[in-house]
Scaffold this motif. Structure first.
Motif, mmCIF file in Angstrom:
data_model
loop_
_atom_site.group_PDB
_atom_site.id
_atom_site.type_symbol
_atom_site.label_atom_id
_atom_site.label_comp_id
_atom_site.label_asym_id
_atom_site.label_seq_id
_atom_site.Cartn_x
_atom_site.Cartn_y
_atom_site.Cartn_z
ATOM 1 N N GLY A 1 -2.907 12.583 18.324
ATOM 2 C CA GLY A 1 -2.761 11.150 18.554
ATOM 3 C C GLY A 1 -3.425 10.329 17.467
ATOM 4 N N ILE A 2 -4.656 10.677 17.117
ATOM 5 C CA ILE A 2 -5.391 9.908 16.110
ATOM 6 C C ILE A 2 -4.794 10.109 14.721
ATOM 7 C CG2 ILE A 2 -7.618 9.675 14.952
ATOM 8 C CD1 ILE A 2 -8.945 10.223 17.631
ATOM 9 N N PHE A 3 -4.546 11.364 14.357
ATOM 10 C CA PHE A 3 -4.018 11.637 13.025
ATOM 11 C C PHE A 3 -2.550 11.243 12.904
ATOM 12 C CE2 PHE A 3 -7.924 13.832 12.696
ATOM 13 C CZ PHE A 3 -8.195 14.010 11.348
ATOM 14 N N GLY A 4 -1.878 11.061 14.022
ATOM 15 C CA GLY A 4 -0.534 10.506 13.964
ATOM 16 C C GLY A 4 -0.559 9.016 13.684
ATOM 17 N N GLY A 5 -1.579 8.335 14.202
ATOM 18 C CA GLY A 5 -1.687 6.897 13.996
ATOM 19 C C GLY A 5 -2.136 6.518 12.603
ATOM 20 N N TRP A 6 -3.120 7.214 12.077
ATOM 21 C CA TRP A 6 -3.659 6.858 10.758
ATOM 22 C C TRP A 6 -2.607 6.891 9.647
ATOM 23 C CZ3 TRP A 6 -8.775 10.019 11.407
ATOM 24 C CH2 TRP A 6 -9.766 9.174 11.933
ATOM 25 N N PRO A 7 -1.912 8.012 9.425
ATOM 26 C CA PRO A 7 -0.984 8.044 8.283
ATOM 27 C C PRO A 7 0.235 7.157 8.466
ATOM 28 C CG PRO A 7 -0.803 10.071 9.543
ATOM 29 C CD PRO A 7 -1.979 9.320 10.100
ATOM 30 N N THR A 8 0.783 7.104 9.686
ATOM 31 C CA THR A 8 1.964 6.261 9.878
ATOM 32 C C THR A 8 1.598 4.785 9.761
ATOM 33 O OG1 THR A 8 1.621 6.482 12.274
ATOM 34 C CG2 THR A 8 3.270 7.909 11.268
ATOM 35 N N GLY A 9 0.426 4.418 10.282
ATOM 36 C CA GLY A 9 -0.019 3.035 10.139
ATOM 37 C C GLY A 9 -0.243 2.658 8.689
ATOM 38 N N ALA A 10 -0.786 3.605 7.902
ATOM 39 C CA ALA A 10 -1.023 3.337 6.481
ATOM 40 C C ALA A 10 0.286 3.246 5.709
ATOM 41 C CB ALA A 10 -1.909 4.433 5.889
ATOM 42 N N LEU A 11 1.217 4.181 5.972
ATOM 43 C CA LEU A 11 2.471 4.203 5.225
ATOM 44 C C LEU A 11 3.336 2.992 5.560
ATOM 45 C CD1 LEU A 11 4.219 5.822 3.240
ATOM 46 C CD2 LEU A 11 5.265 6.953 5.215
ATOM 47 N N VAL A 12 3.539 2.742 6.849
ATOM 48 C CA VAL A 12 4.363 1.598 7.261
ATOM 49 C C VAL A 12 3.686 0.287 6.873
ATOM 50 C CG1 VAL A 12 5.370 0.398 9.235
ATOM 51 C CG2 VAL A 12 5.437 2.894 9.134
ATOM 52 N N GLY A 13 2.362 0.214 7.092
ATOM 53 C CA GLY A 13 1.640 -1.001 6.733
ATOM 54 C C GLY A 13 1.672 -1.269 5.238
ATOM 55 N N GLY A 14 1.553 -0.206 4.426
ATOM 56 C CA GLY A 14 1.615 -0.388 2.979
ATOM 57 C C GLY A 14 2.974 -0.879 2.524
ATOM 58 N N TRP A 15 4.043 -0.299 3.090
ATOM 59 C CA TRP A 15 5.397 -0.725 2.720
ATOM 60 C C TRP A 15 5.642 -2.176 3.138
ATOM 61 C CZ3 TRP A 15 9.794 -2.345 5.373
ATOM 62 C CH2 TRP A 15 10.976 -2.370 4.622
ATOM 63 N N LEU A 16 5.249 -2.508 4.366
ATOM 64 C CA LEU A 16 5.414 -3.892 4.820
ATOM 65 C C LEU A 16 4.541 -4.843 4.010
ATOM 66 C CD1 LEU A 16 5.491 -3.414 8.708
ATOM 67 C CD2 LEU A 16 7.410 -4.028 7.219
ATOM 68 N N GLY A 17 3.346 -4.354 3.616
ATOM 69 C CA GLY A 17 2.457 -5.195 2.822
ATOM 70 C C GLY A 17 3.054 -5.565 1.478
ATOM 71 N N ASP A 18 3.797 -4.636 0.865
ATOM 72 C CA ASP A 18 4.448 -4.938 -0.413
ATOM 73 C C ASP A 18 5.563 -5.966 -0.259
ATOM 74 O OD1 ASP A 18 2.900 -3.379 -2.081
ATOM 75 O OD2 ASP A 18 4.169 -1.602 -1.901
ATOM 76 N N HIS A 19 6.161 -6.034 0.928
ATOM 77 C CA HIS A 19 7.291 -6.941 1.138
ATOM 78 C C HIS A 19 6.899 -8.238 1.849
ATOM 79 C CE1 HIS A 19 9.310 -3.093 0.364
ATOM 80 N NE2 HIS A 19 10.356 -3.804 0.010
ATOM 81 N N LEU A 20 5.925 -8.156 2.749
ATOM 82 C CA LEU A 20 5.555 -9.329 3.548
ATOM 83 C C LEU A 20 4.151 -9.839 3.247
ATOM 84 C CD1 LEU A 20 6.873 -8.110 7.043
ATOM 85 C CD2 LEU A 20 8.084 -9.520 5.357
ATOM 86 N N GLY A 21 3.331 -8.996 2.643
ATOM 87 C CA GLY A 21 1.933 -9.348 2.410
ATOM 88 C C GLY A 21 1.028 -8.682 3.431
ATOM 89 N N LEU A 22 -0.107 -8.168 2.969
ATOM 90 C CA LEU A 22 -1.012 -7.453 3.864
ATOM 91 C C LEU A 22 -1.633 -8.364 4.912
ATOM 92 C CD1 LEU A 22 -2.899 -4.992 1.472
ATOM 93 C CD2 LEU A 22 -1.261 -4.419 3.267
ATOM 94 N N ARG A 23 -1.835 -9.620 4.584
ATOM 95 C CA ARG A 23 -2.455 -10.522 5.561
ATOM 96 C C ARG A 23 -1.583 -10.656 6.803
ATOM 97 N NH1 ARG A 23 -4.121 -16.029 2.978
ATOM 98 N NH2 ARG A 23 -5.176 -16.227 4.992
#
Length: 451
Positions: free
Chosen positions: A380-402
């Motif tokens: 559960g924990i290790f499933g959340g960390w990498p997917t949150g980082a990968l999806v968040g990073g991709w969205l951050g490049d398109h929408l902004g990290l804030r």
């Protein structure tokens, strides 16, 4: 008129405090908050793990900085975190079987040896100028595989180093050393990175992995009789069925995933936030991660000293509220001091949730099922960390990290409301004994049993 059949659903016994068993029949710890450190093997393990994890956090600080400096992309930063952590998701079921079937000490030694070699590879490539983003991804994947197999055995090994009366002390101290390393590692890593260079960080991590390997190889943990031989598929299915019938374990696993996915992105994507929004370099990035670490240390000290006064469910709810506040505060402005405050709160939040969930799971699981249960918790924990980082990073490049972190904060707040309404505020975490709320359909017990 026939009488209705009695319900097979059992409510969890009420426990007053994080560490005290209350009325559930478990024995109160007689060794105090630091009592587990009285035992030689645990004490050596604790100090070696603190040093090694601090060095690992040095590397976790250095790699995102290097890859962002090479590519200028949050997606690449997220991908590096993803490849480091995602193997644990796929390997967790197998790792749980390994932890229950084989000597956990030997599993730790083998996986630590692999991690040591991988860190040496990082150092050699960096010092010869051959470290590239793809090679970082490859070495992270190797370390991720080792970590994925190791994590369940690590968590399941801790109870074998102390008597049962010191179990809760050992669980809290194990969580505390993880969180303390988050404060020590990034600050030390920033100093080494600035004064010597990234190669020194990788060498230090390799050396400290070797130190931990030697300590674990020389320990003498309590022996556990392996369970009866079964086909791997049936063995794993029994572990899944065990967790499915226990509300507290299901709630702990889901809460761990939510914390890791929506809260962990703050840490894994801090390099982009520091550069793009706060306008600070590696020293500023180290400050953000160190602020989270300091928050974790302060939270750990308070929980170790005063945690018995609060239910685990209270601390878990507090952690969710603080995580939501931290994410929203970190992106409320582009002010670096405000960002530091947000990251500090995230550290306190992390330790509140992590210690509550870990102590609940460890206290409520039988020894025969410990490895498989911890593997699902780790998943559960290790499933959340990498997917949150990968999806968040991709969205951050398109929408902004804030914007991404703001959405994460809102989701955490909504999850907090949902557990209060639907699960009585996670009250099932407060028990210190096994509590089954679904009738078994296999060999693990008879209807209405708690075994």
């Amino acid at each position: 008129m026939p009488r209705p059949a009695p319900s097979r659903i059992r409510s969890p016994p009420r426990v007053s405090h994080l560490g005290s068993p209350g009325v559930n029949g478990a024995r109160r710890s007689d060794s105090g908050a630091l009592g587990a450190l009285r035992y030689r093997d645990f004490a050596f393990f604790w100090w070696a793990a603190l040093i090694s994890n601090a060095a690992n956090w040095m590397q976790q600080f250095t790699v995102p900085f290097l890859i962002f400096d090479m590519t200028g992309s949050n997606t690449w930063v997220g991908a590096a975190a993803f490849t480091m952590l995602i193997p644990a998701v796929f390997l967790a079921p197998v790792a749980g079987v390994v932890a229950d079937r084989f000597a956990r000490q030997k599993v730790m030694v083998i996986t630590l040896a692999v991690s040591t070699v991988a860190c040496a590879g990082f150092a050699a490539l960096q010092m010869t100028g051959q470290l590239t983003p793809w090679r970082i991804i490859g070495l992270n994947l190797v370390m991720g595989v080792a970590l994925g197999i190791q994590a369940s055995s690590w968590l399941a090994l801790v109870p074998l180093l102390v008597p049962s009366s010191s179990l809760l002390s050992a669980i809290r101290l194990n969580s505390a050393q993880f969180t303390a390393s988050r404060a020590i590692g990034p600050l030390t890593g920033a100093g080494l990175l600035a004064l010597v260079g990234p190669g020194s960080v990788f060498v230090t991590n390799a050396v400290t992995y070797g130190l931990l390997l030697i300590v674990i190889a020389t320990m003498r943990p309590r022996r556990v009789e392996p369970p009866a031989r079964q086909r791997i598929r049936a063995f794993l299915a029994a572990g899944v069925a065990y967790v499915r019938r226990r509300a507290s374990l299901r709630q702990a696993i889901l809460t761990g995933f939510v914390m890791a996915y929506f809260g962990g992105a703050l840490l894994h994507l801090a390099a982009g936030l520091a550069s793009e929004d706060y306008g600070v370099g590696e020293t500023g990035l180290a400050g953000l991660i160190t602020a989270a670490g300091v928050g974790s240390v302060i939270g750990s000290v308070l929980i170790i000293g005063y945690g018995d006064r609060f239910d685990r469910s209270v601390l878990a709810r507090l952690g969710l509220a603080l995580y939501a506040s931290a994410a929203l505060l970190a992106v409320a402005t582009t002010s670096y001091p405000v960002g530091l405050a947000g990251y500090f709160l995230s550290g306190v939040a992390h330790v509140c949730i992590a210690i509550s969930l870990n102590s609940a799971v460890q206290s409520q699981v039988s020894e025969a099922m410990r490895g498989r249960t911890m593997s699902l918790y780790v998943m559960g924990i290790f499933g959340g960390w990498p997917t949150g980082a990968l999806v968040g990073g991709w969205l951050g490049d398109h929408l902004g990290l804030r914007l991404v972190f703001g959405i994460n904060g809102i989701v955490l707040a909504l999850y907090l409301v949902s557990v209060i309404v639907r699960w009585e505020g996670l009250r099932a975490l407060d028990s210190n004994v096994e509590v089954m709320d679904r009738a078994p359909r296999d060999q693990l017990g008879t209807p209405g049993s708690t075994a």
